[in-house]
Design a protein around this motif. Structure first.
Motif, PDB file in Angstrom:
ATOM      1  N   GLU B 123       4.365   0.218  -7.950  1.00  0.00           N
ATOM      2  CA  GLU B 123       4.180  -1.235  -8.034  1.00  0.00           C
ATOM      3  C   GLU B 123       3.983  -1.837  -6.642  1.00  0.00           C
ATOM      4  OE1 GLU B 123       6.997  -3.090 -10.607  1.00  0.00           O
ATOM      5  OE2 GLU B 123       6.333  -5.090 -10.012  1.00  0.00           O
ATOM      6  N   PHE B 124       4.680  -1.261  -5.675  1.00  0.00           N
ATOM      7  CA  PHE B 124       4.602  -1.744  -4.297  1.00  0.00           C
ATOM      8  C   PHE B 124       3.158  -1.713  -3.809  1.00  0.00           C
ATOM      9  CE2 PHE B 124       5.215  -0.067   0.247  1.00  0.00           C
ATOM     10  CZ  PHE B 124       5.017  -1.325   0.796  1.00  0.00           C
ATOM     11  N   LYS B 125       2.445  -0.654  -4.194  1.00  0.00           N
ATOM     12  CA  LYS B 125       1.060  -0.495  -3.730  1.00  0.00           C
ATOM     13  C   LYS B 125       0.163  -1.623  -4.220  1.00  0.00           C
ATOM     14  CE  LYS B 125       0.921   4.449  -3.068  1.00  0.00           C
ATOM     15  NZ  LYS B 125       0.842   5.642  -3.899  1.00  0.00           N
ATOM     16  N   SER B 126       0.456  -2.139  -5.410  1.00  0.00           N
ATOM     17  CA  SER B 126      -0.432  -3.166  -5.954  1.00  0.00           C
ATOM     18  C   SER B 126       0.164  -4.569  -5.794  1.00  0.00           C
ATOM     19  CB  SER B 126      -0.710  -2.863  -7.431  1.00  0.00           C
ATOM     20  OG  SER B 126       0.510  -2.787  -8.133  1.00  0.00           O
ATOM     21  N   THR B 127       1.151  -4.696  -4.913  1.00  0.00           N
ATOM     22  CA  THR B 127       1.756  -6.011  -4.705  1.00  0.00           C
ATOM     23  C   THR B 127       1.329  -6.557  -3.352  1.00  0.00           C
ATOM     24  OG1 THR B 127       3.657  -5.214  -5.926  1.00  0.00           O
ATOM     25  CG2 THR B 127       3.941  -7.284  -4.744  1.00  0.00           C
ATOM     26  N   ARG B 128       1.153  -7.856  -3.310  1.00  0.00           N
ATOM     27  CA  ARG B 128       0.768  -8.471  -2.041  1.00  0.00           C
ATOM     28  C   ARG B 128       1.883  -8.359  -1.013  1.00  0.00           C
ATOM     29  NH1 ARG B 128      -1.135 -14.381  -2.968  1.00  0.00           N
ATOM     30  NH2 ARG B 128      -0.316 -14.024  -5.040  1.00  0.00           N
ATOM     31  N   ARG B 129       1.529  -8.437   0.232  1.00  0.00           N
ATOM     32  CA  ARG B 129       2.522  -8.319   1.301  1.00  0.00           C
ATOM     33  C   ARG B 129       3.543  -9.451   1.184  1.00  0.00           C
ATOM     34  NH1 ARG B 129       1.068  -8.830   6.614  1.00  0.00           N
ATOM     35  NH2 ARG B 129       2.766  -7.477   7.208  1.00  0.00           N
TER      36      ARG B 129
END
Lengths: 372, 637
Positions: B123-129
């Motif tokens: 999920e981290f990969k597809s979440t904005r910074r």
């Protein structure tokens, strides 16, 4: 006759301890402005204020000590000072310590030492000493010799790389030659050569990050979150300050940390945001007063060496101010030049105030000179 | 000594030269100061507003605030869907000192599984910074306390509380009530197409099924806004203004949760569905499909294992059998067929046939058998059967004949009027129209012409004809109401400040007959099914404290060869007959309509289910027949 003219001034208490009152007042005012702004820029960190105050104290002490030294002594040691400084610059390139991507420091065992700081004073001293040995205006040959004296350390420092300092050193040498009376014809030739040198600088001497800075300067919005971020945020800070400013500690750009390098190189943006255009005018007036006082000291100095040295130091001081304010407000590319006596830290503080010590020495030791 | 060498220098000239140069320098300085000031004037005064706006744009962020989802109550005010606070562990990876170390320490502190860490990384990969990523969805109170005590060690990690849906009745209401779950990409796309994405800016869950999905717009509410000042890391410094969200409407359903649970109990784990409808307003009192599952699994993100188990189960629990199950209606549509035959004057109320146990078309040797090998007999024990006998005893031969005489065109037209082969309009998206076959339908779907033999078995609700239990309930309500048709509605109204506001029932185009007395013939026959000697449901409804009418049905799923006997023992479990039952009560003043379908349960199995549900519904009503009443002992909540 001259003696009589000077008498009304009288040897005041300040004069006796070789302090120029006007200059001291203006410098102290500037330092106060600096501390106030650092407090705002550094997130009300009293630790910063403490460290800066200590640093200012040390630098003031240096100024006071230097002011006691007779100018003739400076003149006599100019050449040794310069030669040693140059040697250290070479040493830095060979055995210097690397920090922040540049090789600027010499490790003396007990302290880190930046020889380029020495050269900030050594170069104008050397040029002033060399040129003042001959009658003024100097002959073309002497001017060229003078240029060599300037260019050698400039290139060594640019190689570290420290573009800001090399620029300041080149300026100080050039100002010495200019004030000595270098002919306009030569100035124009140098100007043409200088612009011819620009491509050489670009293709052979400048590092990538330096080129990037120039490109960013030309169009900061091309990379608003990357290299253009500093200058964009800085302009927003200045512009949003308006006429009266947002008020001390009320600058959102600085308080909410949108502005990078807030208490160091970009402190002018913090100042502009919080104190507005009125504040900016006031700050420039202080700087103008210091420059004016420096030039008065130069004009009043008794010998060519003192005149040239005082003038060069004063004008270089203004270059600091102009380059810093220019880069922060977006009319010059970003070079690492702090706003003198306002920016936090900087090894340059001691050198800067030592330079003013020399000015004070020149200003207050006239009579000693006359008695000789 | 230095002076000696330059003794010839002209001090005045040099001083003048220096003074001139100084003057020039001062002029240049003045110019440069002017340039600086002009630029600053431009920035601070000319362009002040532009930069002021950009400065505000930096620091002021508008944060959406999710509205609270409306609650759902049953008709008696029992909460069926509520909002509960949950604590989730969220990590802003960019704010951690070292993400890997932080995760490792959290894993040991809170026993976080490898799967959770893997999901987190995905999920981290597809979440904005600088946006939080959930590491664990539900923390219990002990874990919350444990983390809070150690929070200082974890920069960028926080426990967030939000409201999430909870369904206290778990699997009892799933297919009808549905559930909410995390908004996914497809939902987001649909919301964007409907220009609703702003309203969902802060919303975490969306209705995925059932009422939660169908009435999403009523339940969701209106997003609120919080204007905050943020620093360069996006951390909120203070709130500048707040526009509160408008919570979603609290809905009241026609469902009686107790009746629903009785239906669940009555099905007793068997595959099938029960639909209970109020014939007076179309309200759905109960709509249960078995097997069911716990919707709470979906709310918090169902595990892949659980989901594939549901998906791959041979019992297909994800299907709402009450509205999507397509069952041959079998004999349950004999009342409808009788009405049609009467109205088309194919038969008269007193016209009879002779029942020899099978039906043959002229010039054909094919025999269509009756479920009773030797046919039915009337009360005088003769094989002479009229329409009333035919419905009471569920005589197939009578309806083979009637259907054949009616022809498929008249049948499919009229049955379509009853709602077969069409959506009922219930407030659920999970509905099937099932199939009301016609010549055109067969040509289109089977690429075959309609044969007369096809019509014969249509007469007993078999062959291609399929219906949903909901369609059956609606059609029986239409018969009980003598033609008046209503949309089955799960939603009853909404709750405003503790008071119910009931919505208007929706009427449909009625079923019209030429002679209204034909309704009475049919209704009387359905009465007979439950209450007269030869009625197929008489035994089951013996001693009920209410008078009901109904119709049984048994759908053959297994085609037996000609002249062969159907042997229950030899037929595989999944090919055993479906049992159907439709009914209504009280007979003379209908309010409750029921339809039951039981898969592979064998003939007659659906009738006791209907009895159990109806008993519960009429448990407190005065005994209508002076008979010993068996107490059901089901206390209302």
């Amino acid at each position: 006759m001259l003696r009589d003219k000077l008498k009304p001034n009288g040897p005041t208490l300040l004069n006796r301890i070789h302090i120029d009152g006007w200059l001291l007042a203006a410098l102290m005012l500037l330092m106060a402005v600096g501390l106030i702004t650092i407090y705002a820029a550094g997130g009300k960190d009293l630790g910063l204020i403490q460290r800066q105050t200590i640093r200012l104290g040390v630098a003031m002490l240096a100024m006071f000590v230097v002011a006691q030294v007779p100018i003739m002594l400076f003149r006599r040691v100019s050449i040794y000072f310069y030669v040693v400084g140059l040697a250290m610059l070479v040493a830095v390139l060979l055995v210097g310590t690397v920090g922040k991507g540049a090789q600027r420091w010499l490790d003396l065992g007990f302290m880190q030492f930046q020889p380029s700081e020495v050269m900030k004073l050594a170069v104008p001293m050397m040029v002033a000493w060399y040129i003042s040995r001959f009658t003024l205006p100097p002959k073309t040959l002497h001017i060229f010799a003078g240029f060599i004296l300037v260019i050698a350390p400039t290139l060594l420092i640019a190689k570290q790389p420290d573009l800001g300092t090399s620029l300041l050193i080149a300026s100080s040498g050039f100002f010495a030659l200019f004030l000595a009376g270098m002919s306009w014809k030569l100035i124009s030739i140098i100007g043409v050569l200088g612009s011819g040198f620009a491509p050489v600088l670009w293709f052979f001497l400048m590092r990538d990050y330096q080129k990037q800075r120039v490109l960013t300067f030309l169009n900061p919005e091309s990379d608003p979150l990357g290299s253009g971020y500093h200058i964009i945020q800085s302009k927003i800070a200045i512009g949003s300050g308006g006429i009266e400013g947002k008020g001390w500690l009320q600058g959102t750009q600085s308080q909410l940390e949108f502005l990078p390098e807030r208490h160091t190189d970009f402190i002018f943006a913090v100042f502009s945001e919080e104190f507005g255009f009125y504040g900016v005018i006031g700050l420039l007036l202080i700087y103008a007063a210091i420059v004016a006082r420096g030039m008065i000291i130069a004009v009043r100095a008794q010998d060519a060496y003192s005149k040239i040295l005082a003038g060069s130091i004063t004008l270089t001081f203004f270059v600091y101010v102009f380059v810093n304010m220019g880069m922060v407000s977006g009319i010059l590319p970003v070079v690492g030049v702090p706003l003198p006596l306002v920016s936090y830290g900087g090894t340059s503080m001691v050198t800067l105030l030592a330079g003013f010590g020399i000015l004070m020495s020149i200003s207050t030791q006239k009579r000693l000179l006359l008695r000789q | 000594m230095v002076f000696k060498r330059i003794s010839i220098r002209d001090h005045t000239a040099e001083a003048n030269l220096f003074a001139r140069r100084t003057l020039i320098a001062l002029l240049v300085i003045a110019t440069m100061i002017f340039i600086l000031l002009s630029n600053l004037y431009y920035l601070q005064i000319e362009r002040h507003e532009v930069y002021q706006t950009r400065s505000n744009g930096n620091r002021i962020k508008v944060l959406p605030v999710a509205p609270n989802r409306g609650l759902i109550y049953d008709r008696n005010g029992v909460v069926l869907a509520e909002n509960r606070p949950v604590y989730s562990l969220q990590v802003i990876p960019e704010e951690t000192d070292n993400l890997d170390n932080t995760l490792e320490e959290l894993v040991t502190l809170l026993d976080i599984t490898e799967e959770e860490v893997a999901d987190f990384r995905k999920e981290f990969k597809s979440t904005r910074r600088f946006k939080p990523v959930t590491l664990r969805n539900q923390l219990n109170e002990q874990e919350v306390a444990l983390f809070s005590a150690n929070q200082h060690k974890f920069n960028g990690v926080s426990v967030e509380a939000r409201l999430t849906r909870h369904y206290p009745y778990a699997d009892s209401l799933t297919h009808m009530l549905g559930y909410v779950a995390k908004i996914n990409k497809r939902d987001l796309q649909k919301l964007t197409e409907a220009s609703l994405e702003d309203n969902y800016a802060a919303t975490y869950d969306i209705g995925k099924l059932g009422i939660e999905k169908y009435h999403e717009s009523l339940l969701h509410g209106q997003v609120g806004y919080q204007e905050v000042e943020v620093n360069s890391q996006g951390r909120v410094i203070r709130t500048l203004s707040f526009t509160p969200p408008v919570p979603g409407q609290d809905l009241v359903l026609n469902i009686d949760v107790n009746l629903q649970m009785i239906a669940q109990q009555a099905l007793d784990g068997r595959r099938g569905a029960v639909v209970v409808m109020d014939s007076r307003d179309g309200g759905i009192l109960s709509l249960y499909s078995n097997p069911s599952y716990d919707p709470n699994l979906f709310v918090n993100g169902i595990s892949g294992k659980d989901y594939s188990a549901l998906l791959q189960s041979k019992d297909r629990p994800l299907i709402n059998r009450a509205t999507q199950g397509q069952y041959p209606p079998a004999s349950t549509i004999k009342p409808h067929m009788a009405l049609l035959a009467l109205d088309e004057e194919i038969i008269k109320p007193d016209s009879t046939i002779r029942d020899y146990g099978s039906f043959q078309l002229r010039n054909s040797s094919h025999k269509w058998r009756d479920w009773r090998p030797y046919g039915h007999r009337n009360k005088d024990d003769k094989n002479i059967i009229n329409v009333t006998d035919a419905i009471e005893q569920s005589c197939d031969v009578f309806f083979y004949d009637a259907a054949y005489k009616l022809g498929i065109d008249r049948i499919s037209d009229k049955m379509f009027e009853f709602g077969f082969g069409d959506y009922t309009g219930i407030d659920l998206y999970e509905e099937s129209a099932a199939i009301m076959p016609s010549r055109g339908w067969k040509r289109a779907n089977k690429n075959l012409p309609w044969y007369p033999g096809d019509t014969v078995i249509i007469g007993i609700g078999q062959s291609y004809w399929t219906t949903t239990p909901l369609q059956l309930a609606q059609s029986v309500a239409t018969i009980a109401n003598k033609g008046i048709r209503r949309v089955p509605q799960i939603i009853r109204g909404n709750m405003i400040e503790g008071r119910q506001l009931v919505f208007e029932p929706k009427e449909l185009r009625p079923v019209e007959v030429k002679n209204p007395e034909h309704w009475d013939v049919v209704l009387d026959a359905m009465y007979g099914v439950v209450n007269r000697e030869k009625g197929t449901a008489l035994n089951v409804f013996k001693d009920a404290n209410y008078i009901s009418a109904g119709k049984t049905g048994t759908a053959q799923l297994f085609q037996i060869a000609q002249d062969e006997k159907y042997d229950k023992e030899n037929v595989a479990d999944r090919l055993r007959d479906n049992a159907m039952y439709v009914g209504y009560a009280p007979y003379d003043n209908p309010e409750l309509v029921i339809a039951v379908a039981l898969e592979n349960a064998g003939s007659g199995a659906a009738t006791p289910v209907a009895r159990q549900v109806m008993d519960y519904y009429f448990r407190d009503k005065p005994t209508l027949i002076a008979q010993d009443k068996e107490s059901t002992n089901l206390a209302a909540r």
